[in-house]
Every structure is written in structure tokens, then in C-alpha cells.
Design an enzyme around this catalytic site. Structure first.
Site, PDB file in Angstrom:
ATOM      1  N   GLU A  59       0.771  -0.946   0.118  1.00 48.48           N
ATOM      2  CA  GLU A  59      -0.307   0.164  -0.367  1.00 48.48           C
ATOM      3  C   GLU A  59       0.694   1.277   0.381  1.00 48.48           C
ATOM      4  OE1 GLU A  59      -3.001  -2.969   3.060  1.00 48.48           O
ATOM      5  OE2 GLU A  59      -0.055  -2.865   2.062  1.00 48.48           O
ATOM      6  N   TRP A 177      18.854 -41.393 -11.359  1.00 48.40           N
ATOM      7  CA  TRP A 177      17.280 -40.090 -11.193  1.00 48.40           C
ATOM      8  C   TRP A 177      16.278 -40.632 -11.145  1.00 48.40           C
ATOM      9  CZ3 TRP A 177      18.288 -36.452  -8.669  1.00 48.40           C
ATOM     10  CH2 TRP A 177      20.077 -35.412  -8.288  1.00 48.40           C
TER      11      TRP A 177
END
Length: 382
Positions: A59, A177
């Protein structure tokens, strides 16, 4: 007036504020991600987002950009403006002093220091306040902040990579992996938004992971190219302090916590602390670290979002303990066989009625893999 009254322009401007807030995804922690747009006679005269704790709130940035044009304007802000003095002055006072006429607020701030008091202060000053516009989108920006403020626990995601037959490692423990390089890059972005990464000592001993973010600021939307990338806390659940002092993650920048529950051997504690760890003892729960106590402590340390990257024992304990809010599962297109290790260790599931239901929120392709976003459901959920 509520969200039942907004115009198409109101929707568009709040959506703009949401997009601004999302630019703080990797930087605002432990503060919430907030965006603000100021509009005068249909023109955007100022906008901003909260970048990091201790700096100006959204703000105030928007008001500074608008200058005198803020008087009589309408503000669109994704979270209730603060009304207390923290690291920065209250935003409610800034909005009042600038002469803003109307504030559209997507959601009430769950922080007990605010929680409706900011909106009340604006109304008391004669500012028209409207709430609830794009609330779901605003809440989606800050699940960890909301949960920490409302329940005293962080928002916990459990990241898993598995073959199509649900296996996370071969029987020998070999797991690199399972998923593709595309999924592993996606995980790096996932790590970057989290406050802490939690793993178990079994994963540490087997893989010696770094558990760090290996992206540059230029790779993360909303960050300036020369900004330092925040490293999440690394937390190892290690009941009996088996973590070696030479573990890779102990030598990396950032905070590493070793969570134990057995009576601490002061010699081992000193070794780990000299290596760079913080050793923290928690209550024992069936021979393991009490995970709820650990999560509660992390929330006290202003940890908003936790990413669980671990093996089936810790993942199963967190799931059955009701601590996981979201599952992120990368499914790779291969099979690893029935001798390989599974996703969760879940003892006691003997009949179909004992199944743990999950709700699928999203499915998408990541390179050759599938990424599933799931939430624990309730019995009978479809």
C-alpha cells in the site's frame, strides 16, 4: 458491500493486484505476499507489491507512486491493510492520510494483531470498504502465512518422485535419477518458495543431499538479477543424532537444523554445532521425533511453508499424523519392479476401507514426466 457487487473492472483490477503480489513469491518470507493497485477516474495511478520483510508494504509503495493523485482514489489490495506498528508503520494510517476513498480488500488478515481491525479503522475514518473480491486467489498466495496465523502450524507440502508403479528407490536404495531433468528444475523453483525443507536422516545418509536452491535470481520471476536468493532452512529429522559432521548440507550457506529426540550426547552436539548445525531436541513419539512438535516449533520460528523431501518412513508418519496439506508427485514413465521401495510406509492398512483418500487438484506434463498435485481427502471422497 461484499464481493457480490463487483464490476468487471473491479475484477480486473484486483486480478492485477494478485499478479503483483505473486512477484514477491520468493522474497517476502516470513511476511505475506501482498499487492496493491490505486485507481483514479479509471486510470491506474499507483501500484506496488511487498518485496521483503522490513521494507515498505504494498500500500505504501502504491501511495508513493500515486502521490497527490491518491486522494479520492480506489485501492485494490489483496490482504487487509495492517493497523499496527511492526517493522514498518501501519498501512491503514497511510491510506487514511492520503485521502483514499474506497478500499477493495480481497481477504481479512488472519494475523491476530490485525484480523478485521484494519478494516474497522478504515471504516471509522469514513473510507468505504468492500471485502471478498477474488478471495480464493488471494488466499492461494499465502497458504503458509494463513495456516501459521490460524493454527500455529506451517503449510506442509510433500514432494515425491516415483516410477509409474509407485517406486521411489531400488531395493538397494539407489534412486538417482527417477525423474527427468525437467522435473528436477521444477523442484528447484518449488524449493525457492519454501521457508524450510525437511528430510530424514535415512535420506541424508543414503544420498548426502544439499537441499538448497541452485537457481540464480534471474531464474526466479519477480526478483532482480543481482538479488541474493534466499535459502530455505534445511531441517534433518535425526532421532539419535546420526548425522555426520561432514554432511554436505552443513557446509552450505543458510541455516541447518538437526531435530533429535534421544537424550543429546553433548560431544555429538558440539561436533555438529562446530560443523554449522543448530541442534534442537524435541519430545519422543513412538521412538521418533514428535513431528507435530517440530512443525509447531518451525511455525514459532516464522516458517510459513515447509517442503518435505524424504523417504517413506518420515513421509508416512507425516501423512498419518495429519501434517501434510499437499502432495506433489512427479511420476516418471518407467517401471522399477515390486522389490523397489514405495512412496509411504503406512502400517495397518489391511482392508480397502483403510485406504487414505486423495483429491487430485492438478495434473500436468513436465518434460516426459507427469506432475500431480494432490490433497489428503476424507473417506468416500471422489
Amino acid at each position: 458491500m461484499t464481493a457480490a457487487d463487483p464490476t468487471a473492472a473491479d475484477q480486473e483490477l484486483m486480478a492485477r493486484a494478485v499478479r503483483l503480489a505473486a512477484r514477491g513469491l520468493f522474497t517476502t518470507d516470513p511476511n505475506p505476499r501482498v499487492g496493491c493497485v490505486l485507481v483514479q477516474a479509471g486510470d491506474v495511478v499507483g501500484e506496488g507489491w511487498h518485496r521483503r520483510a522490513g521494507e515498505a508494504h504494498a500500500e505504501r509503495i502504491a501511495l508513493a507512486a500515486a502521490g497527490p493523485r491518491a486522494r479520492g482514489s480506489t485501492a485494490y489490495v489483496t490482504l487487509e491493510p495492517c493497523c499496527h506498528q511492526g517493522r514498518t508503520p501501519p498501512c491503514t494510517q497511510a491510506l487514511i492520510e492520503a485521502g483514499v476513498a474506497t478500499v477493495h480488500c480481497a481477504m481479512v488478515d488472519p494475523n491476530p494483531l490485525v484480523f478485521g481491525q484494519g478494516l474497522a479503522a478504515l471504516r471509522a475514518a469514513g473510507i468505504q470498504v468492500r471485502t471478498g473480491l477474488l478471495e480464493a486467489e488471494a488466499r492461494g498466495l499465502n497458504p503458509g502465512f494463513i495456516k501459521r496465523m490460524s493454527s500455529g502450524l506451517p503449510y506442509c507440502r510433500c514432494k515425491l518422485a516415483a516410477s509409474l508403479d509407485g517406486r521411489t528407490a531400488m531395493a538397494s536404495g539407489e534412486s538417482r535419477w527417477i525423474s527427468s531433468e525437467f522435473s528436477r528444475l521444477d523442484v528447484q523453483h518449488l524449493r525457492a518458495r519454501h521457508s524450510a525443507i525437511v528430510t530424514g536422516v535415512g535420506t541424508l545418509l543414503g544420498d548426502n543431499p544439499s537441499l538448497n536452491v541452485r537457481l540464480a535470481a534471474a531464474d526466479l520471476p519477480g526478483m532482480e538479477p543481482d538479488e541474493p536468493v534466499r535459502q530455505p532452512w534445511r531441517v534433518v529429522v535425526d532421532t539419535r543424532l546420526r548425522t555426520p559432521a561432514g554432511a554436505r548440507l552443513l557446509g552450505l550457506p543458510g541455516i541447518t537444523v538437526i531435530a533429535c529426540s534421544a537424550p543429546a550426547d553433548q560431544r555429538r552436539v558440539s561436533q555438529l554445532e562446530l560443523a554449522g548445525a543448530r541442534v534442537k531436541q524435541f519430545p519422543d513419539h513412538h521412538g521418533l521425533v514428535d513431528l507435530r512438535a517440530l512443525m509447531s516449533w518451525l511455525a514459532e520460528e516464522e516458517i510459513n511453508e515447509v517442503l518435505l523431501e524424504t523417504g517413506p518412513i518420515l513421509a508416512g508418519a507425516a501423512l498419518t499424523g495429519g501434517l501434510i496439506d499437499e502432495l506433489i508427485l512427479y511420476l516418471a514413465p518407467h517401471l522399477m519392479g515390486d522389490g523397489a521401495r514405495g512412496l509411504f510406509q503406512l502400517p495397518g492398512l489391511e482392508h480397502m476401507e483403510h485406504r487414505i483418500p486423495l483429491i487430485i487438484d492438478d495434473v500436468r506434463r513436465i518434460g516426459p514426466d507427469l506432475r500431480l498435485l494432490l490433497r489428503p481427502g476424507t473417506a468416500g471422497a471422489r
